[in-house]
Design a protein around this motif. Structure first.
Motif, PDB file in Angstrom:
ATOM      1  N   SER A 126      -0.790   7.062   3.286  1.00  2.00           N
ATOM      2  CA  SER A 126       0.438   6.353   2.931  1.00  2.00           C
ATOM      3  C   SER A 126       0.401   4.881   3.316  1.00  2.00           C
ATOM      4  N   THR A 127      -0.684   4.421   3.926  1.00  2.00           N
ATOM      5  CA  THR A 127      -0.790   3.019   4.316  1.00  2.00           C
ATOM      6  C   THR A 127      -2.028   2.398   3.677  1.00  2.00           C
ATOM      7  N   PRO A 128      -2.016   1.090   3.490  1.00  2.00           N
ATOM      8  CA  PRO A 128      -3.220   0.432   2.961  1.00  2.00           C
ATOM      9  C   PRO A 128      -4.452   0.690   3.836  1.00  2.00           C
ATOM     10  N   SER A 129      -4.287   0.645   5.147  1.00  4.05           N
ATOM     11  CA  SER A 129      -5.422   0.902   6.044  1.00  4.05           C
ATOM     12  C   SER A 129      -5.965   2.316   5.872  1.00  4.05           C
ATOM     13  N   GLY A 130      -5.070   3.264   5.685  1.00  5.66           N
ATOM     14  CA  GLY A 130      -5.494   4.649   5.474  1.00  5.66           C
ATOM     15  C   GLY A 130      -6.303   4.802   4.204  1.00  5.66           C
ATOM     16  N   VAL A 131      -5.910   4.096   3.161  1.00  5.89           N
ATOM     17  CA  VAL A 131      -6.648   4.146   1.897  1.00  5.89           C
ATOM     18  C   VAL A 131      -8.040   3.536   2.072  1.00  5.89           C
ATOM     19  N   VAL A 132      -8.124   2.427   2.783  1.00  5.13           N
ATOM     20  CA  VAL A 132      -9.425   1.783   3.029  1.00  5.13           C
ATOM     21  C   VAL A 132     -10.337   2.726   3.817  1.00  5.13           C
TER      22      VAL A 132
ATOM     23  N   GLU B  46      -1.759  -6.451   6.336  1.00 10.00           N
ATOM     24  CA  GLU B  46      -0.574  -7.244   6.019  1.00 10.00           C
ATOM     25  C   GLU B  46      -0.001  -6.756   4.699  1.00 10.00           C
ATOM     26  N   ILE B  47       1.285  -6.433   4.696  1.00 13.17           N
ATOM     27  CA  ILE B  47       1.958  -5.933   3.496  1.00 13.17           C
ATOM     28  C   ILE B  47       3.028  -6.930   3.076  1.00 13.17           C
ATOM     29  N   ASN B  48       2.986  -7.314   1.796  1.00 17.60           N
ATOM     30  CA  ASN B  48       3.999  -8.175   1.187  1.00 17.60           C
ATOM     31  C   ASN B  48       4.462  -7.504  -0.102  1.00 17.60           C
ATOM     32  N   ASP B  49       5.618  -6.853  -0.022  1.00 19.66           N
ATOM     33  CA  ASP B  49       6.181  -6.133  -1.168  1.00 19.66           C
ATOM     34  C   ASP B  49       5.190  -5.086  -1.683  1.00 19.66           C
ATOM     35  N   ASP B  50       4.686  -5.268  -2.915  1.00 20.88           N
ATOM     36  CA  ASP B  50       3.769  -4.284  -3.496  1.00 20.88           C
ATOM     37  C   ASP B  50       2.309  -4.717  -3.410  1.00 20.88           C
ATOM     38  N   ARG B  51       2.025  -5.697  -2.567  1.00 19.20           N
ATOM     39  CA  ARG B  51       0.652  -6.152  -2.341  1.00 19.20           C
ATOM     40  C   ARG B  51       0.330  -6.031  -0.860  1.00 19.20           C
ATOM     41  N   ALA B  52      -0.934  -5.825  -0.555  1.00 18.49           N
ATOM     42  CA  ALA B  52      -1.365  -5.730   0.842  1.00 18.49           C
ATOM     43  C   ALA B  52      -2.789  -6.249   0.957  1.00 18.49           C
ATOM     44  N   SER B  53      -3.130  -6.661   2.151  1.00 19.97           N
ATOM     45  CA  SER B  53      -4.518  -7.024   2.439  1.00 19.97           C
ATOM     46  C   SER B  53      -4.908  -6.334   3.740  1.00 19.97           C
ATOM     47  N   VAL B  54      -6.116  -5.851   3.765  1.00 23.48           N
ATOM     48  CA  VAL B  54      -6.652  -5.179   4.943  1.00 23.48           C
ATOM     49  C   VAL B  54      -7.935  -5.894   5.344  1.00 23.48           C
ATOM     50  N   GLN B  55      -7.934  -6.437   6.549  1.00 22.08           N
ATOM     51  CA  GLN B  55      -9.133  -7.048   7.120  1.00 22.08           C
ATOM     52  C   GLN B  55      -9.871  -5.935   7.858  1.00 22.08           C
ATOM     53  N   TYR B  56     -11.178  -5.851   7.638  1.00 19.93           N
ATOM     54  CA  TYR B  56     -11.958  -4.829   8.321  1.00 19.93           C
ATOM     55  C   TYR B  56     -13.288  -5.398   8.781  1.00 19.93           C
ATOM     56  N   SER B  57     -13.873  -4.685   9.710  1.00 20.96           N
ATOM     57  CA  SER B  57     -15.198  -5.012  10.200  1.00 20.96           C
ATOM     58  C   SER B  57     -16.065  -3.777  10.018  1.00 20.96           C
TER      59      SER B  57
ATOM     60  N   LEU C  88      -9.995  -6.531   1.917  1.00 20.20           N
ATOM     61  CA  LEU C  88      -9.716  -5.857   0.655  1.00 20.20           C
ATOM     62  C   LEU C  88      -8.256  -6.087   0.299  1.00 20.20           C
ATOM     63  N   GLN C  89      -8.014  -6.300  -0.978  1.00 17.13           N
ATOM     64  CA  GLN C  89      -6.659  -6.437  -1.497  1.00 17.13           C
ATOM     65  C   GLN C  89      -6.238  -5.097  -2.095  1.00 17.13           C
ATOM     66  N   LEU C  90      -4.996  -4.734  -1.879  1.00 13.93           N
ATOM     67  CA  LEU C  90      -4.465  -3.493  -2.422  1.00 13.93           C
ATOM     68  C   LEU C  90      -3.141  -3.775  -3.116  1.00 13.93           C
TER      69      LEU C  90
ATOM     70  N   ASP D  60       2.680   3.179  -8.662  1.00 14.54           N
ATOM     71  CA  ASP D  60       3.230   4.534  -8.814  1.00 14.54           C
ATOM     72  C   ASP D  60       3.353   5.253  -7.477  1.00 14.54           C
ATOM     73  N   GLY D  61       3.812   4.546  -6.471  1.00 17.03           N
ATOM     74  CA  GLY D  61       4.067   5.146  -5.162  1.00 17.03           C
ATOM     75  C   GLY D  61       2.844   5.343  -4.291  1.00 17.03           C
ATOM     76  N   LYS D  62       1.698   4.725  -4.692  1.00 13.49           N
ATOM     77  CA  LYS D  62       0.461   4.882  -3.914  1.00 13.49           C
ATOM     78  C   LYS D  62      -0.234   3.540  -3.765  1.00 13.49           C
ATOM     79  N   TRP D  63      -0.844   3.343  -2.592  1.00 18.35           N
ATOM     80  CA  TRP D  63      -1.640   2.148  -2.374  1.00 18.35           C
ATOM     81  C   TRP D  63      -3.004   2.353  -3.030  1.00 18.35           C
ATOM     82  N   LYS D  64      -3.462   1.351  -3.775  1.00 19.84           N
ATOM     83  CA  LYS D  64      -4.763   1.390  -4.451  1.00 19.84           C
ATOM     84  C   LYS D  64      -5.502   0.102  -4.173  1.00 19.84           C
ATOM     85  N   ILE D  65      -6.797   0.219  -3.910  1.00 26.11           N
ATOM     86  CA  ILE D  65      -7.645  -0.947  -3.697  1.00 26.11           C
ATOM     87  C   ILE D  65      -7.769  -1.680  -5.031  1.00 26.11           C
ATOM     88  N   ASP D  66      -7.503  -2.975  -4.992  1.00 25.35           N
ATOM     89  CA  ASP D  66      -7.579  -3.791  -6.194  1.00 25.35           C
ATOM     90  C   ASP D  66      -9.035  -3.929  -6.585  1.00 25.35           C
ATOM     91  N   ASP D  67      -9.371  -3.355  -7.696  1.00 26.20           N
ATOM     92  CA  ASP D  67     -10.761  -3.276  -8.119  1.00 26.20           C
ATOM     93  C   ASP D  67     -11.119  -4.394  -9.068  1.00 26.20           C
TER      94      ASP D  67
END
Length: 127
Positions: A27-33, A91-102, A114-116, A120-127
């Motif tokens: 349910s979170t951008p980090s979880g999707v990553v 970082e989440i801004n409305d329907d966009r998010a960014s996840v910094q990872y190492s 990664l940008q997400l 439709d109610g789910k976080w998706k990595i912007d491909d």
């Protein structure tokens, strides 16, 4: 021969179904990553694709691309499979998010972002 065709057909059907199953537990951008990297490392390319906003018509090609890049012929594949993912920030801004990872591989750290997007109610990595 019929048994082999049956198992091949069954395997292809299961992969196709897996493409349509999203990262629903995440349910979170980090979880999707995390799910995305875990799927790539384990060879579950259908799951990895389901974590992205790849259009359904291109999902099979994307899976093949992942499979080719993670093939045993690639000398970096084993290193990547041993690598460790660490989420640095989200970082989440409305329907966009960014996840910094190492990503750590044998003492070497690679930092990326990664940008997400929330589709439709789910976080998706912007491909």
């Amino acid at each position: 021969m019929k048994t082999r065709n049956f198992f091949l057909t069954l395997t292809l059907m299961l992969l196709t179904i897996a493409v349509f199953v999203s990262c629903s537990d995440d349910s979170t951008p980090s979880g999707v990553v995390k799910t995305y990297f875990s799927a790539l490392k384990s060879g579950d390319y259908a799951k990895a694709v389901s974590c992205t906003n790849t259009p359904e018509a291109y999902a099979e090609n994307k899976m093949k691309s992942y499979e080719k890049r993670m093939s045993h012929d690639n000398p970096n594949t084993e290193l990547i499979k041993k690598g460790k993912l660490e989420i640095v920030s989200e970082e989440i801004n409305d329907d966009r998010a960014s996840v910094q990872y190492s990503f750590s591989i044998e003492g070497m750290n690679i930092g990326q972002e990664l940008q997400l997007e929330f589709i439709d109610g789910k976080w998706k990595i912007d491909d």
